[in-house]
Design a protein around this motif. Structure first.
Motif, PDB file in Angstrom:
ATOM      1  N   MET A   1       0.821  -1.283   0.168  1.00  0.00           N
ATOM      2  CA  MET A   1       0.062   0.127   0.033  1.00  0.00           C
ATOM      3  C   MET A   1       0.879   1.170   0.034  1.00  0.00           C
ATOM      4  N   ASN A   2       0.308   2.410  -0.819  1.00  0.00           N
ATOM      5  CA  ASN A   2       1.180   3.496  -0.815  1.00  0.00           C
ATOM      6  C   ASN A   2       0.799   4.521   0.266  1.00  0.00           C
ATOM      7  N   GLY A   3      -0.226   4.164   1.123  1.00  0.00           N
ATOM      8  CA  GLY A   3      -0.511   4.912   2.278  1.00  0.00           C
ATOM      9  C   GLY A   3      -1.721   5.867   1.814  1.00  0.00           C
ATOM     10  N   THR A   4      -2.031   6.019   0.569  1.00  0.00           N
ATOM     11  CA  THR A   4      -3.145   6.974   0.328  1.00  0.00           C
ATOM     12  C   THR A   4      -4.436   6.141   0.430  1.00  0.00           C
ATOM     13  N   VAL A   5      -5.396   6.865   1.063  1.00  0.00           N
ATOM     14  CA  VAL A   5      -6.619   6.386   1.214  1.00  0.00           C
ATOM     15  C   VAL A   5      -7.451   5.929   0.113  1.00  0.00           C
ATOM     16  N   ALA A   6      -7.068   6.458  -1.022  1.00  0.00           N
ATOM     17  CA  ALA A   6      -7.758   6.252  -2.268  1.00  0.00           C
ATOM     18  C   ALA A   6      -7.127   4.738  -2.920  1.00  0.00           C
ATOM     19  N   SER A   7      -6.026   4.229  -2.350  1.00  0.00           N
ATOM     20  CA  SER A   7      -5.548   3.219  -2.847  1.00  0.00           C
ATOM     21  C   SER A   7      -6.110   1.914  -1.888  1.00  0.00           C
ATOM     22  N   ILE A   8      -6.662   2.464  -0.767  1.00  0.00           N
ATOM     23  CA  ILE A   8      -7.240   1.345   0.144  1.00  0.00           C
ATOM     24  C   ILE A   8      -8.699   1.070  -0.316  1.00  0.00           C
ATOM     25  N   VAL A   9      -8.825  -0.078  -0.870  1.00  0.00           N
ATOM     26  CA  VAL A   9     -10.378   0.051  -1.570  1.00  0.00           C
ATOM     27  C   VAL A   9     -11.077  -0.779  -0.877  1.00  0.00           C
ATOM     28  N   GLY A  10     -10.572  -2.126  -0.347  1.00  0.00           N
ATOM     29  CA  GLY A  10     -11.092  -3.165   0.298  1.00  0.00           C
ATOM     30  C   GLY A  10     -11.594  -2.615   1.819  1.00  0.00           C
ATOM     31  N   GLN A  11     -12.860  -2.838   2.231  1.00  0.00           N
ATOM     32  CA  GLN A  11     -13.270  -2.876   3.481  1.00  0.00           C
ATOM     33  C   GLN A  11     -14.161  -3.732   3.797  1.00  0.00           C
ATOM     34  N   ASP A  12     -13.856  -4.286   5.079  1.00  0.00           N
ATOM     35  CA  ASP A  12     -14.521  -5.772   5.694  1.00  0.00           C
ATOM     36  C   ASP A  12     -15.471  -5.212   6.725  1.00  0.00           C
ATOM     37  N   LYS A  13     -16.205  -6.103   7.112  1.00  0.00           N
ATOM     38  CA  LYS A  13     -17.025  -5.873   8.487  1.00  0.00           C
ATOM     39  C   LYS A  13     -16.218  -5.413   9.323  1.00  0.00           C
ATOM     40  N   PRO A  14     -16.857  -4.793  10.697  1.00  0.00           N
ATOM     41  CA  PRO A  14     -16.023  -4.452  11.805  1.00  0.00           C
ATOM     42  C   PRO A  14     -15.286  -5.793  12.447  1.00  0.00           C
ATOM     43  N   ARG A  15     -14.092  -5.559  12.796  1.00  0.00           N
ATOM     44  CA  ARG A  15     -13.185  -6.866  13.230  1.00  0.00           C
ATOM     45  C   ARG A  15     -12.846  -6.583  14.682  1.00  0.00           C
ATOM     46  N   LYS A  16     -12.974  -7.670  15.566  1.00  0.00           N
ATOM     47  CA  LYS A  16     -12.485  -7.578  17.138  1.00  0.00           C
ATOM     48  C   LYS A  16     -11.126  -8.044  17.032  1.00  0.00           C
ATOM     49  N   VAL A  17     -10.406  -6.875  17.636  1.00  0.00           N
ATOM     50  CA  VAL A  17      -8.799  -7.118  18.132  1.00  0.00           C
ATOM     51  C   VAL A  17      -8.934  -8.489  18.824  1.00  0.00           C
ATOM     52  N   LEU A  18      -7.970  -9.404  18.639  1.00  0.00           N
ATOM     53  CA  LEU A  18      -7.735 -10.674  19.472  1.00  0.00           C
ATOM     54  C   LEU A  18      -6.395 -10.379  20.029  1.00  0.00           C
ATOM     55  N   ARG A  19      -6.049 -11.170  21.051  1.00  0.00           N
ATOM     56  CA  ARG A  19      -4.891 -11.280  21.884  1.00  0.00           C
ATOM     57  C   ARG A  19      -3.740 -10.870  21.255  1.00  0.00           C
ATOM     58  N   ASP A  20      -3.375 -11.227  20.022  1.00  0.00           N
ATOM     59  CA  ASP A  20      -2.324 -10.981  19.331  1.00  0.00           C
ATOM     60  C   ASP A  20      -2.255 -10.528  17.780  1.00  0.00           C
ATOM     61  N   SER A  21      -3.562 -10.250  17.498  1.00  0.00           N
ATOM     62  CA  SER A  21      -3.766 -10.108  15.853  1.00  0.00           C
ATOM     63  C   SER A  21      -5.455  -9.760  15.482  1.00  0.00           C
ATOM     64  N   ILE A  22      -5.454  -9.526  14.311  1.00  0.00           N
ATOM     65  CA  ILE A  22      -6.792  -9.306  13.735  1.00  0.00           C
ATOM     66  C   ILE A  22      -6.737 -10.447  12.673  1.00  0.00           C
ATOM     67  N   ARG A  23      -8.049 -11.059  12.285  1.00  0.00           N
ATOM     68  CA  ARG A  23      -8.099 -12.055  11.343  1.00  0.00           C
ATOM     69  C   ARG A  23      -9.092 -11.418  10.411  1.00  0.00           C
ATOM     70  N   ALA A  43     -12.260  -1.035  12.317  1.00  0.00           N
ATOM     71  CA  ALA A  43     -12.394  -1.042  10.723  1.00  0.00           C
ATOM     72  C   ALA A  43     -11.110  -1.237  10.216  1.00  0.00           C
ATOM     73  N   VAL A  44     -11.021  -2.285   9.092  1.00  0.00           N
ATOM     74  CA  VAL A  44      -9.918  -2.741   8.672  1.00  0.00           C
ATOM     75  C   VAL A  44     -10.051  -2.450   7.009  1.00  0.00           C
ATOM     76  N   LEU A  45      -9.104  -1.649   6.539  1.00  0.00           N
ATOM     77  CA  LEU A  45      -9.048  -1.208   5.453  1.00  0.00           C
ATOM     78  C   LEU A  45      -7.671  -1.909   4.588  1.00  0.00           C
ATOM     79  N   TYR A  46      -8.052  -2.491   3.281  1.00  0.00           N
ATOM     80  CA  TYR A  46      -6.835  -2.798   2.496  1.00  0.00           C
ATOM     81  C   TYR A  46      -6.963  -2.898   1.186  1.00  0.00           C
ATOM     82  N   ASP A  47      -6.007  -3.242   0.721  1.00  0.00           N
ATOM     83  CA  ASP A  47      -5.972  -3.162  -0.973  1.00  0.00           C
ATOM     84  C   ASP A  47      -5.983  -4.777  -1.343  1.00  0.00           C
TER      85      ASP A  47
END
Length: 102
Positions: A1-23, A43-47
């Motif tokens: 990711m280049n860090g710009t919001v425009a390049s981050i197009v995927g958004q999934d449903k809200p996720r719960k932070v687990l003890r060591d990660s997000i799935r 909220a988790v955004l991803y390319d």
């Protein structure tokens, strides 16, 4: 990711932070900063073209960039693109080539 919001197009449903990660999408994403948000919904955004990292937001504020340990050994999309541009510039005497494969 280049860090710009425009390049981050995927958004999934809200996720719960687990003890060591997000799935997400069957992968784990880790970052020490997430420890402060265990059991919180984020909220988790991803390319979708580059699943090596995700951007995590809590209540609309950027928290961190979390990485997938499964992908850390593999180069990210932007690294591949940079390497391809550099190789093309070298091969073509620094001429910039646009387009797909020939």
């Amino acid at each position: 990711m280049n860090g710009t919001v425009a390049s981050i197009v995927g958004q999934d449903k809200p996720r719960k932070v687990l003890r060591d990660s997000i799935r997400l999408l069957g992968r784990r994403y880790v970052e020490p900063t997430l420890a402060a948000f265990v059991c919180e919904m984020v909220a988790v955004l991803y390319d979708p073209r580059d699943l090596t990292e995700v951007h995590v937001y809590h209540e609309g504020r950027f928290v961190c960039r979390a990485l997938s340990p499964e992908h850390l050994a593999a180069p990210a999309l932007r690294d591949n693109q940079r390497a391809r541009r550099e190789a093309q510039a070298t091969r073509h005497g620094h001429a910039h080539h646009h387009g797909g494969c020939r």
